[in-house]
Design a protein around this motif. Structure first.
Motif, mmCIF file in Angstrom:
data_model
loop_
_atom_site.group_PDB
_atom_site.id
_atom_site.type_symbol
_atom_site.label_atom_id
_atom_site.label_comp_id
_atom_site.label_asym_id
_atom_site.label_seq_id
_atom_site.Cartn_x
_atom_site.Cartn_y
_atom_site.Cartn_z
ATOM 1 N N ILE A 116 0.847 -1.205 0.000
ATOM 2 C CA ILE A 116 0.000 0.000 0.000
ATOM 3 C C ILE A 116 0.885 1.258 0.000
ATOM 4 O O ILE A 116 1.677 1.460 0.912
ATOM 5 C CB ILE A 116 -0.926 0.000 1.240
ATOM 6 C CG1 ILE A 116 -1.731 -1.305 1.344
ATOM 7 C CG2 ILE A 116 -1.841 1.225 1.227
ATOM 8 C CD1 ILE A 116 -2.592 -1.627 0.153
ATOM 9 N N GLY A 117 0.711 2.100 -1.031
ATOM 10 C CA GLY A 117 1.561 3.284 -1.180
ATOM 11 C C GLY A 117 2.942 2.869 -1.638
ATOM 12 O O GLY A 117 3.943 3.127 -0.986
ATOM 13 N N THR A 118 3.015 2.221 -2.789
ATOM 14 C CA THR A 118 4.238 1.528 -3.218
ATOM 15 C C THR A 118 5.418 2.448 -3.508
ATOM 16 O O THR A 118 6.564 2.049 -3.366
ATOM 17 C CB THR A 118 3.945 0.617 -4.433
ATOM 18 O OG1 THR A 118 5.040 -0.270 -4.635
ATOM 19 C CG2 THR A 118 3.667 1.410 -5.699
ATOM 20 N N GLY A 119 5.153 3.712 -3.934
ATOM 21 C CA GLY A 119 6.271 4.626 -4.217
ATOM 22 C C GLY A 119 7.149 4.086 -5.329
ATOM 23 O O GLY A 119 6.700 3.875 -6.455
ATOM 24 N N THR A 154 -0.187 -7.102 -5.424
ATOM 25 C CA THR A 154 -0.778 -5.873 -5.974
ATOM 26 C C THR A 154 -0.147 -4.679 -5.254
ATOM 27 O O THR A 154 -0.114 -4.650 -4.018
ATOM 28 C CB THR A 154 -2.310 -5.848 -5.771
ATOM 29 O OG1 THR A 154 -2.870 -7.021 -6.354
ATOM 30 C CG2 THR A 154 -2.927 -4.629 -6.443
ATOM 31 N N ALA A 155 0.359 -3.734 -6.026
ATOM 32 C CA ALA A 155 0.970 -2.529 -5.464
ATOM 33 C C ALA A 155 0.097 -1.337 -5.826
ATOM 34 O O ALA A 155 -0.296 -1.179 -6.981
ATOM 35 C CB ALA A 155 2.375 -2.341 -6.027
ATOM 36 N N THR A 156 -0.241 -0.495 -4.814
ATOM 37 C CA THR A 156 -1.113 0.663 -5.075
ATOM 38 C C THR A 156 -0.403 1.978 -4.769
ATOM 39 O O THR A 156 0.495 2.031 -3.936
ATOM 40 C CB THR A 156 -2.398 0.611 -4.211
ATOM 41 O OG1 THR A 156 -2.045 0.826 -2.828
ATOM 42 C CG2 THR A 156 -3.120 -0.720 -4.351
ATOM 43 N N ASP A 157 -0.833 3.021 -5.450
ATOM 44 C CA ASP A 157 -0.366 4.381 -5.151
ATOM 45 C C ASP A 157 -1.318 5.361 -5.829
ATOM 46 O O ASP A 157 -2.037 4.985 -6.762
ATOM 47 C CB ASP A 157 1.071 4.614 -5.641
ATOM 48 C CG ASP A 157 1.825 5.616 -4.764
ATOM 49 O OD1 ASP A 157 1.367 6.775 -4.646
ATOM 50 O OD2 ASP A 157 2.846 5.241 -4.168
ATOM 51 N N HIS A 167 -3.742 2.247 -9.587
ATOM 52 C CA HIS A 167 -3.882 3.626 -9.111
ATOM 53 C C HIS A 167 -5.057 3.616 -8.139
ATOM 54 O O HIS A 167 -6.214 3.631 -8.537
ATOM 55 C CB HIS A 167 -4.140 4.568 -10.282
ATOM 56 C CG HIS A 167 -4.089 6.017 -9.894
ATOM 57 N ND1 HIS A 167 -5.112 6.629 -9.214
ATOM 58 C CD2 HIS A 167 -3.122 6.957 -10.059
ATOM 59 C CE1 HIS A 167 -4.781 7.899 -8.991
ATOM 60 N NE2 HIS A 167 -3.578 8.120 -9.497
ATOM 61 N N ALA A 168 -4.757 3.506 -6.833
ATOM 62 C CA ALA A 168 -5.824 3.393 -5.830
ATOM 63 C C ALA A 168 -5.409 4.095 -4.547
ATOM 64 O O ALA A 168 -4.230 4.124 -4.198
ATOM 65 C CB ALA A 168 -6.108 1.914 -5.538
ATOM 66 N N ASP A 169 -6.397 4.669 -3.861
ATOM 67 C CA ASP A 169 -6.158 5.273 -2.557
ATOM 68 C C ASP A 169 -6.227 4.149 -1.529
ATOM 69 O O ASP A 169 -7.302 3.649 -1.209
ATOM 70 C CB ASP A 169 -7.225 6.340 -2.278
ATOM 71 C CG ASP A 169 -6.905 7.134 -1.026
ATOM 72 O OD1 ASP A 169 -5.815 6.923 -0.449
ATOM 73 O OD2 ASP A 169 -7.736 7.950 -0.604
ATOM 74 N N LEU A 170 -5.097 3.715 -1.061
ATOM 75 C CA LEU A 170 -4.943 2.597 -0.119
ATOM 76 C C LEU A 170 -5.217 1.244 -0.773
ATOM 77 O O LEU A 170 -4.394 0.771 -1.543
ATOM 78 C CB LEU A 170 -5.780 2.810 1.151
ATOM 79 C CG LEU A 170 -5.374 4.037 1.999
ATOM 80 C CD1 LEU A 170 -6.334 4.225 3.173
ATOM 81 C CD2 LEU A 170 -3.946 3.919 2.513
ATOM 82 N N PHE A 171 -6.402 0.623 -0.526
ATOM 83 C CA PHE A 171 -6.570 -0.804 -0.801
ATOM 84 C C PHE A 171 -7.185 -1.126 -2.156
ATOM 85 O O PHE A 171 -8.079 -0.425 -2.613
ATOM 86 C CB PHE A 171 -7.459 -1.442 0.286
ATOM 87 C CG PHE A 171 -6.954 -1.206 1.674
ATOM 88 C CD1 PHE A 171 -5.934 -1.991 2.202
ATOM 89 C CD2 PHE A 171 -7.487 -0.193 2.466
ATOM 90 C CE1 PHE A 171 -5.455 -1.772 3.487
ATOM 91 C CE2 PHE A 171 -7.006 0.038 3.749
ATOM 92 C CZ PHE A 171 -5.995 -0.751 4.267
#
Length: 374
Positions: free
Chosen positions: A202-205, A222-225, A251-255
């Motif tokens: 979560i928040g992969t940067g 799955t990596a999100t940011d 492209h997701a806010d958190l989960f």
């Protein structure tokens, strides 16, 4: 922009003033071929920028002299804990004021990201990386910002060596760089949940945590940011490391909407307001991301799954977060701590007695909390 060097104020030109910080454009601009650091600073205090039109190397020397005048080393300080937050906020205010003054020495960027100054470097690749395609109109840019872009471009090409990964991660301007490797060692060491088949980062940067999880053998990640620069950066790193098949970027806010066996998050560690895009990786106003992650993670965990939270206690030592608050948020979110792994920071600032925040940095501990649903 054909003004000659002069000391009278001119109204701001119609050119756009660009900066990555929240700083406003100056009230007036004076064009010069050359001048002293003191002259630039005198104008800067009056909210007037200096537009440099002479030799590029001379401009860099003037900028270095401005920084030297502004950055006096802090004395060794003996701080009482109750003063910590006050010292932190004062330090950040001083940093913001210094940055504002330093950014008052500017250059004009021409269409096609060119710089028409004698001895100017080729800046096109560095600026393309920051802004993407297209600049058909000239614009004004603080020289310090330009040098930051050039430096970031060189770092991006070179990459950061990640010992835990046995590979380099390449990070462009505007994405948090994993220079502090100690928290990555915690992720490499922590025991995975039994039969761990799926993970979220979560928040992969830069994508470094997702890459580490893939290296540890988790088949589906799955990596999100929410930051488009971070998504592009992570995608390039996964391709470079041959991990594109294993890691899905969202492209997701958190989960993501699904559930996973392991959910990892390294949120910004300090509850304060960022003053630039780069600082959003360091500062999390009102601990919004931290709380959002902890309060939402239980419903995304599979039954025997774990959440890993990577946090430093620097905020507690700076008086920005009560010492019992994190444990309370974890408990209120229906989670319990099953284990904690800890490490001491190894970066240079942690051992610099002249750093204004040394009193807190010297006591800082970074922890990986292994959490599960109650």
């Amino acid at each position: 922009m054909s003004h000659s060097a002069s000391s009278h104020h001119q109204p701001p030109p119609s050119l756009e003033w660009r900066t990555e910080s929240t700083q406003k454009a100056p009230q007036a601009i004076v064009s010069v071929q050359e001048c002293s650091a003191d002259a630039v600073l005198k104008r800067a205090y009056a909210n007037t920028a200096t537009l440099w039109q002479g030799d590029f190397h001379n401009a860099k020397q003037v900028l270095a002299a401005i920084k030297k005048r502004l950055r006096k080393p802090a004395a060794k300080n003996k701080t009482k804990p109750e003063q910590a937050a006050e010292i932190f906020h004062k330090h950040r205010m001083q940093q913001a004021q210094q940055a504002r003054l330093i950014n008052m020495l500017a250059v004009e960027i021409q269409p096609g990201f060119t710089l028409k100054l004698s001895r100017a470097p080729d800046i096109r690749a560095a600026l393309l990386e920051v802004y993407g395609e297209g600049n058909t109109q000239p614009f004004l840019l603080p020289l310090n910002q330009l040098l930051g872009f050039i430096g970031a471009h060189e770092w991006h090409k070179k990459g950061v060596d990640i010992v835990a990964l046995g590979a380099r991660i390449h990070v462009p301007f505007g994405v948090f760089s994993p220079l502090r490797g100690e928290y990555l060692d915690l992720i490499a060491q922590a025991p995975l949940p039994p039969n761990c088949r799926t993970a979220f980062d979560i928040g992969t940067g830069s994508g470094v945590i997702a890459a580490l999880l893939a290296q540890r053998g988790i088949p589906t990640i799955t990596a999100t940011d929410t930051n488009p620069r971070a998504i592009a950066c992570a995608r390039a790193n996964f391709e470079r490391l041959g991990l594109s098949e294993k890691i899905l970027l969202q492209h997701a806010d958190l989960f993501p909407s699904e559930k996973a066996d392991l959910i990892v998050c390294n949120p910004p560690w300090l509850p304060a307001k960022p003053t630039s895009a780069v600082e959003t990786a360091l500062y999390d106003p009102d601990s919004a991301m931290l709380k959002g992650f902890l309060n939402g993670v239980a419903k995304h965990l599979n039954e025997s799954g774990e959440a890993w939270l990577i946090m430093s206690d620097l905020a507690e030592h700076l008086g920005l977060r009560p010492s019992d608050e994190l444990a309370q948020i974890i408990g209120n979110a229906g989670l319990q701590i099953i284990d904690t792994i800890r490490t001491k920071p190894l970066h240079n600032k942690a051992h610099n007695p002249h750093d204004p925040l040394a009193f807190a940095r010297l006591r800082e501990i970074t922890r990986l909390y292994r959490l599960k649903k109650v």
